[in-house]
Design an enzyme around this catalytic site. Sequence first.
Site, mmCIF file in Angstrom:
data_model
loop_
_atom_site.group_PDB
_atom_site.id
_atom_site.type_symbol
_atom_site.label_atom_id
_atom_site.label_comp_id
_atom_site.label_asym_id
_atom_site.label_seq_id
_atom_site.Cartn_x
_atom_site.Cartn_y
_atom_site.Cartn_z
ATOM 1 N N HIS A 76 -33.561 -2.940 30.831
ATOM 2 C CA HIS A 76 -33.896 -1.961 29.800
ATOM 3 C C HIS A 76 -33.065 -2.149 28.535
ATOM 4 O O HIS A 76 -33.447 -1.689 27.462
ATOM 5 C CB HIS A 76 -33.811 -0.518 30.336
ATOM 6 C CG HIS A 76 -32.442 0.012 30.587
ATOM 7 N ND1 HIS A 76 -31.840 0.011 31.829
ATOM 8 C CD2 HIS A 76 -31.550 0.610 29.760
ATOM 9 C CE1 HIS A 76 -30.658 0.582 31.762
ATOM 10 N NE2 HIS A 76 -30.455 0.952 30.507
ATOM 11 N N ASP A 82 -33.033 -4.125 37.631
ATOM 12 C CA ASP A 82 -32.829 -3.827 36.214
ATOM 13 C C ASP A 82 -31.835 -4.815 35.596
ATOM 14 O O ASP A 82 -30.665 -4.493 35.369
ATOM 15 C CB ASP A 82 -32.328 -2.392 36.073
ATOM 16 C CG ASP A 82 -32.448 -1.871 34.646
ATOM 17 O OD1 ASP A 82 -32.680 -2.684 33.742
ATOM 18 O OD2 ASP A 82 -32.312 -0.656 34.446
ATOM 19 N N SER A 118 -24.883 1.070 30.489
ATOM 20 C CA SER A 118 -25.986 0.275 31.017
ATOM 21 C C SER A 118 -25.693 -1.205 30.817
ATOM 22 O O SER A 118 -25.402 -1.650 29.709
ATOM 23 C CB SER A 118 -27.286 0.637 30.304
ATOM 24 O OG SER A 118 -27.695 1.934 30.616
#
Length: 715
Positions: A86, A222, A650
């Site tokens: 992402h 991810d 992240s």
Amino acid sequence: MKKIVLSLLIAFFAAPSLLFANEGMWFLMFIERLNHRDMQKMGLQLTADEIYSINNHSLKDAIVQFDGGCTAEIISKDGLVLTNHHCGYDAIAELSTPEANYLRDGYWAANRAAELKPKSVFVRFFVRMDDVSKRILSKVTPSMTEKEREAAINKEIALIEKENSENGKYTVSVKSFFQGNEYYYFVYQDYKDVRLVGTPPESVGKFGGDTDNWEWPRHTGDFSMFRVYADQNGNPAEYSPNNVPLKPKHYLPVNLKGVQENDFAMILGYPGRTNRWMPAGGIDQNVKYAYPAWVEGSKMGMDMMKKYMDKDDAVRLMYASKYAGVANYWKNRQGMIDALTKHKTAATKSKNEAKFNKWANKAENKATYGSVIEDINAYYKLTNEKARHDNYLMTMIRTSSMVMLPRRLGRQFVNYAKTEPSKREALKEGLKAQIEEAYAEMYLPAEKDILTAQLGLYAKKAGYKLSPIVEEELKANNGDFTNYVNAIFELSLFGSKEKALAFLDFPNLNFVENDPIYLLTDDLIKHYSSKSDEVTAAEEKFQKSYRLLVDGLRKSKLSTVLYPDANSTLRLTYGKVRALPADKRNDAKINNYTTMKGMIAKYKPNDPEFDMPKRMIEMYNNKDFGRYADKAGYMPVNFLTDNDITGGNSGSPVLNGKGELIGLAFDGNIEAMAGDVIFDHNLQRTINVDIRYVLWLIDKFSGAKHIVDEMTIIE
């Protein structure tokens, strides 16, 4: 500063070890004094210098901020970068076309020449930091207004940044901490030639979609991979085919041994924003006014986008990144409402503030701190309704491209029209490129629907004083903005790319200044930024009082928070692999990891969230896991730790006690969504991609073994 550090040390080592085992986002320069002993007890085998050193290579040299909003790490001697899927989403979508849809199908460069250059991705290396609190705070006095204080501080900040930039070689940023009670500068070096190496299919990188977002058990791959390029001397350089892969000062070895309950785990990264010092009134304002508006406005925009994304792959690529960003915060804010309400966080804070108020009104403290709580609460009471209004307006800005674009381009068009004709050619090509790029990322039928719906929601729900144009059109159209939006798109030079480009050939100042979309968007942004004199005066008191509240809480020992809030500066958090209570939805023996078996159980053919490549199913059925299977035989996917992270982390590396890569942080759990305000030692978890799953996807599933061969693998 020495007194502050001493008091921190006393408080830290006097407190029970459990309390600080996993809470905190810590400065690397203070690790040896504040955290190293505790980390060693938990399993760290590195020295403090091996984590942070100015003179020698250390872990910090392998950690980069990725494209300004995420974290990434260097994992090979040739500048290979690992981050979340992402985080790379924008770049992957930009490089994709309906014919070569890397976002949907995945991509792995067969060689260096096949690595793809997105337009503007960059990585930022951390060089060093230092304390400049004494220097900056010597420039302010208690009698200064907040505006005067800010001006004096900014003047000194500009000098510090210039002194440490080495004539532009480095980017220098001075940041405030503890609500303006301390200041540190950070020196960075930016590399702008960053190329896509590979990405799994979206069905893997976003497996579970919005349904599983912020949830556990999780089965998401991810991750994405890039490479940093430099000039022949290893210096930052603009893109060139002559650039070479960067030879980093340090890169992370990769450990395939897997994780067990209570294994030590630390994470280094760039957490974006926490509010652990937020007053009770601020929490109440968010839960009751701001966040409900954010949630409703975001959902409205998402529904409008999805209506068109589902009909056309090209439109889906245009809006994929925007939709994902809006959806992420939509669910986050709803989770925050639920968690903060359930845990009665505002009430807990309020009780502590009552204790502070007693301390503040003692004779020796009253002159400085006596009115702090009163002024803070007065500000929130005054701005509650405005907070709701501002969040409805903000979600319109976030979801509708036709709010910001016409205002930004419109101002340039005004300047262009005022420029002498002989000098316009110098501006024309740049404006033309901006127009082409902007309209390539918009589908006008969708934009009309988004703007119509958001104007209607704002007019109906905002409650506070509306922007003048919306107020006028609300009365004229009885709350239905359909005809109004259709009309302004028809009349506006921003209503299509062709009309915007035509303006460059026939510039007319009146066309811009009287353009209906330009007037609307200018009105909306000005209204969003406007404040009444009453709010301005209350904000002045609030800013000072908030700073004094944090200062007083630290001095009075009424707060157990010893670390500053996150603000996109490099931090370290440490904890352990730690399970949540048993969950029948998870097939794992201990609820601290998930397996490919659990992923297969969620599989729904052709479902936009739970579809998966047929080849993965075949490989699972054949147990074709290679060296990446756990010793117990299963294929690991995700695992849990109790590290303290937030947005911006992240893509952060999860490291074992030797500083070896064991996973990749990508999410938190919704039960602890209040974590940006208050850390929950029982519920707070970080959800990580197991590095063995990452490498299995690259090597076995995608056939890109040459990329794994770059890494230093520990088995």
